[in-house]
Every structure is written in C-alpha cells, then in structure tokens.
Motif scaffolding. Sequence first.
Motif, PDB file in Angstrom:
ATOM      1  N   GLY A 266       0.419   1.865  20.740  1.00 13.54           N
ATOM      2  CA  GLY A 266       0.353   0.126  20.508  1.00 13.54           C
ATOM      3  C   GLY A 266      -0.584   0.031  19.395  1.00 13.54           C
ATOM      4  N   ARG A 267      -1.645   1.138  18.874  1.00 12.24           N
ATOM      5  CA  ARG A 267      -2.645   0.368  17.721  1.00 12.24           C
ATOM      6  C   ARG A 267      -2.553   1.594  16.857  1.00 12.24           C
ATOM      7  N   LEU A 268      -2.366   0.624  14.942  1.00 10.19           N
ATOM      8  CA  LEU A 268      -2.427   1.056  14.287  1.00 10.19           C
ATOM      9  C   LEU A 268      -3.296   1.834  13.496  1.00 10.19           C
ATOM     10  N   GLN A 269      -3.486   3.163  12.937  1.00 10.93           N
ATOM     11  CA  GLN A 269      -4.141   4.190  12.977  1.00 10.93           C
ATOM     12  C   GLN A 269      -3.696   4.832  11.455  1.00 10.93           C
ATOM     13  N   VAL A 270      -5.078   5.284  11.014  1.00 12.37           N
ATOM     14  CA  VAL A 270      -4.590   5.971   9.157  1.00 12.37           C
ATOM     15  C   VAL A 270      -4.964   7.313   9.858  1.00 12.37           C
ATOM     16  N   VAL A 271      -4.009   8.577   9.438  1.00 20.86           N
ATOM     17  CA  VAL A 271      -4.622   9.745  10.012  1.00 20.86           C
ATOM     18  C   VAL A 271      -4.268  10.843   8.694  1.00 20.86           C
ATOM     19  N   ARG A 272      -4.622  12.001   8.401  1.00 20.13           N
ATOM     20  CA  ARG A 272      -4.251  12.702   7.828  1.00 20.13           C
ATOM     21  C   ARG A 272      -3.020  12.889   7.912  1.00 20.13           C
ATOM     22  N   TRP A 273      -2.307  13.513   7.002  1.00 16.14           N
ATOM     23  CA  TRP A 273      -0.555  13.398   6.409  1.00 16.14           C
ATOM     24  C   TRP A 273      -0.500  14.477   6.147  1.00 16.14           C
ATOM     25  N   GLY A 274      -0.681  15.803   7.232  1.00 14.57           N
ATOM     26  CA  GLY A 274       0.046  17.860   6.894  1.00 14.57           C
ATOM     27  C   GLY A 274      -1.826  18.486   7.020  1.00 14.57           C
ATOM     28  N   ASN A 275      -0.741  18.976   6.128  1.00 15.54           N
ATOM     29  CA  ASN A 275      -1.940  20.135   6.071  1.00 15.54           C
ATOM     30  C   ASN A 275      -1.679  20.857   4.681  1.00 15.54           C
ATOM     31  N   SER A 276      -1.640  19.995   4.071  1.00 14.88           N
ATOM     32  CA  SER A 276      -1.338  20.481   2.021  1.00 14.88           C
ATOM     33  C   SER A 276      -2.030  21.149   1.315  1.00 14.88           C
ATOM     34  N   ARG A 277      -3.834  21.005   1.872  1.00 13.65           N
ATOM     35  CA  ARG A 277      -4.906  22.279   1.059  1.00 13.65           C
ATOM     36  C   ARG A 277      -5.723  22.498   2.034  1.00 13.65           C
ATOM     37  N   GLY A 278      -4.463  22.743   3.144  1.00 14.94           N
ATOM     38  CA  GLY A 278      -5.371  24.040   3.505  1.00 14.94           C
ATOM     39  C   GLY A 278      -6.964  23.685   4.709  1.00 14.94           C
ATOM     40  N   GLN A 279      -6.855  22.598   5.277  1.00 15.62           N
ATOM     41  CA  GLN A 279      -8.252  22.093   5.562  1.00 15.62           C
ATOM     42  C   GLN A 279      -8.160  22.899   7.197  1.00 15.62           C
ATOM     43  N   SER A 280      -7.008  22.954   7.831  1.00 13.47           N
ATOM     44  CA  SER A 280      -6.546  24.067   9.712  1.00 13.47           C
ATOM     45  C   SER A 280      -5.970  24.910   8.953  1.00 13.47           C
ATOM     46  N   ARG A 281      -6.777  25.873   9.584  1.00 14.74           N
ATOM     47  CA  ARG A 281      -6.293  27.375   9.516  1.00 14.74           C
ATOM     48  C   ARG A 281      -5.079  27.044  10.415  1.00 14.74           C
ATOM     49  N   PHE A 282      -4.909  26.798  11.217  1.00 10.83           N
ATOM     50  CA  PHE A 282      -4.029  26.778  12.324  1.00 10.83           C
ATOM     51  C   PHE A 282      -2.875  26.350  11.994  1.00 10.83           C
ATOM     52  N   LEU A 283      -2.435  25.039  11.553  1.00 10.64           N
ATOM     53  CA  LEU A 283      -1.172  23.779  11.099  1.00 10.64           C
ATOM     54  C   LEU A 283      -0.480  24.587  10.180  1.00 10.64           C
TER      55      LEU A 283
ATOM     56  N   VAL B 109       0.704  -0.882   0.053  1.00 11.56           N
ATOM     57  CA  VAL B 109       0.189  -0.239   0.074  1.00 11.56           C
ATOM     58  C   VAL B 109       0.757   1.138  -0.139  1.00 11.56           C
ATOM     59  N   GLN B 110       0.537   1.989  -0.740  1.00  7.98           N
ATOM     60  CA  GLN B 110       1.770   3.440  -1.138  1.00  7.98           C
ATOM     61  C   GLN B 110       0.869   4.667  -0.610  1.00  7.98           C
ATOM     62  N   PHE B 111       1.275   5.997   0.324  1.00  7.27           N
ATOM     63  CA  PHE B 111       0.830   6.532   0.585  1.00  7.27           C
ATOM     64  C   PHE B 111       2.058   7.802  -0.089  1.00  7.27           C
ATOM     65  N   LEU B 112       1.082   8.676  -0.432  1.00  6.99           N
ATOM     66  CA  LEU B 112       1.234   9.387  -0.982  1.00  6.99           C
ATOM     67  C   LEU B 112       1.645  11.204  -0.962  1.00  6.99           C
ATOM     68  N   PHE B 113       2.043  12.420  -0.322  1.00  3.65           N
ATOM     69  CA  PHE B 113       1.818  13.115  -0.189  1.00  3.65           C
ATOM     70  C   PHE B 113       0.878  13.860  -1.532  1.00  3.65           C
ATOM     71  N   ARG B 114       1.371  13.668  -2.235  1.00  2.00           N
ATOM     72  CA  ARG B 114       0.520  14.397  -3.522  1.00  2.00           C
ATOM     73  C   ARG B 114      -1.423  14.072  -3.894  1.00  2.00           C
ATOM     74  N   ASP B 115      -0.663  12.678  -3.041  1.00  2.00           N
ATOM     75  CA  ASP B 115      -2.366  12.437  -2.725  1.00  2.00           C
ATOM     76  C   ASP B 115      -3.051  13.406  -3.036  1.00  2.00           C
ATOM     77  N   ARG B 116      -4.549  12.958  -3.656  1.00  2.00           N
ATOM     78  CA  ARG B 116      -5.860  14.136  -3.412  1.00  2.00           C
ATOM     79  C   ARG B 116      -6.227  14.181  -1.367  1.00  2.00           C
ATOM     80  N   ASP B 117      -6.357  12.917  -0.818  1.00  7.65           N
ATOM     81  CA  ASP B 117      -6.242  13.134   0.566  1.00  7.65           C
ATOM     82  C   ASP B 117      -5.046  11.815   1.323  1.00  7.65           C
TER      83      ASP B 117
END
Length: 155
Positions: free
Chosen positions: A52-69, A35-43
């Motif tokens: 101790g738990r594997l999760q999948v989360v948002r990578w950064g704030n490239s699309r400006g979803q947050s005004r503070f990050l 499975v490939q996780f690329l920063f250029r992906d749409r999401d």
Amino acid sequence: MCVGIALAWSELPTELIGRHRLERRAHERGGEREVQFLFRDRDPRLPIWRDGRLQVVRWGNSRGQSRFLPRTGWTWSETVESGGWRHAEPILVDIPATLGLEQGVWYRIRQGIRGILVPDERGLAVAYMICEPSTHYYHIMTRSRRMPVLIGERI
C-alpha cells in the motif's frame, strides 16, 4: 519488453519526488508533466506499490551491482510461476505507469505493470518487470517479441 515507463507527475507524492530527485527525470508531454523511468538510465529505477506504499527502487541488475541476481531488468511470467525465483523469495508488486516505451514507441497503460521485488545480497530492494510473449498487435506496434504483463488489460 518495456524499456521505459512514464508516470504522471501528479501521481507522485512531493516527498518521493524530493527524496529520489525525480525532477531530473521530468518531461513535458502535451502540456502535462510526467516522470520517465528508463532502463538505460545511469541509475535505472522503477516506482512500485508495495504494502500500500509507493516506493522507488532499483530496476534490475544491468550494471552488475549484485553477483547473485540476473543482469537484466525483466523476467518471464513462466519463470515466476514455475518457481524460478523461489530462492530469492520474490514479492509480487505493481509498477504504476501511464505510458510504456518499447522500440521508440510510447503506448498507453491504464493500470500498470506486474513486477517482482527481490533483495540483493546487501538486502537492497531490486524490481524486475514481468513479461510474456507479445500479442500480435503489440508485436506489430513495437516489433518486440515480448511485452510487459499489464494489470487488467491486454494490448
């Protein structure tokens, strides 16, 4: 810097693959599924180990979803160590990866990459990959002046 990672398909629980629709990120490499996780992906997403738990989360704030990050997917290790993220109450996390991608070059990763996890203003988890200045070898290999902080190894 590292603009993508790959993780062996067998490293991901079936439940996580289904919940995050990871089959659309699946690729074959040498007869092995990953499975490939690329920063250029749409999401852009990253797998992380937290408590101790594997999760999948948002990578950064490239699309400006947050005004503070910050509008990036990386942070310098020096910034983390000097308290530059203190306001966001970062949690150190491990990003599992078997391969990393930079400047079109895929390279082997043994144990994973260091990262931080911070909440955005809605309380959603956002991961940032921690980076440091490149070693001479990494710079020659990828032409990048920064590299991810790897767990238990140096390239």
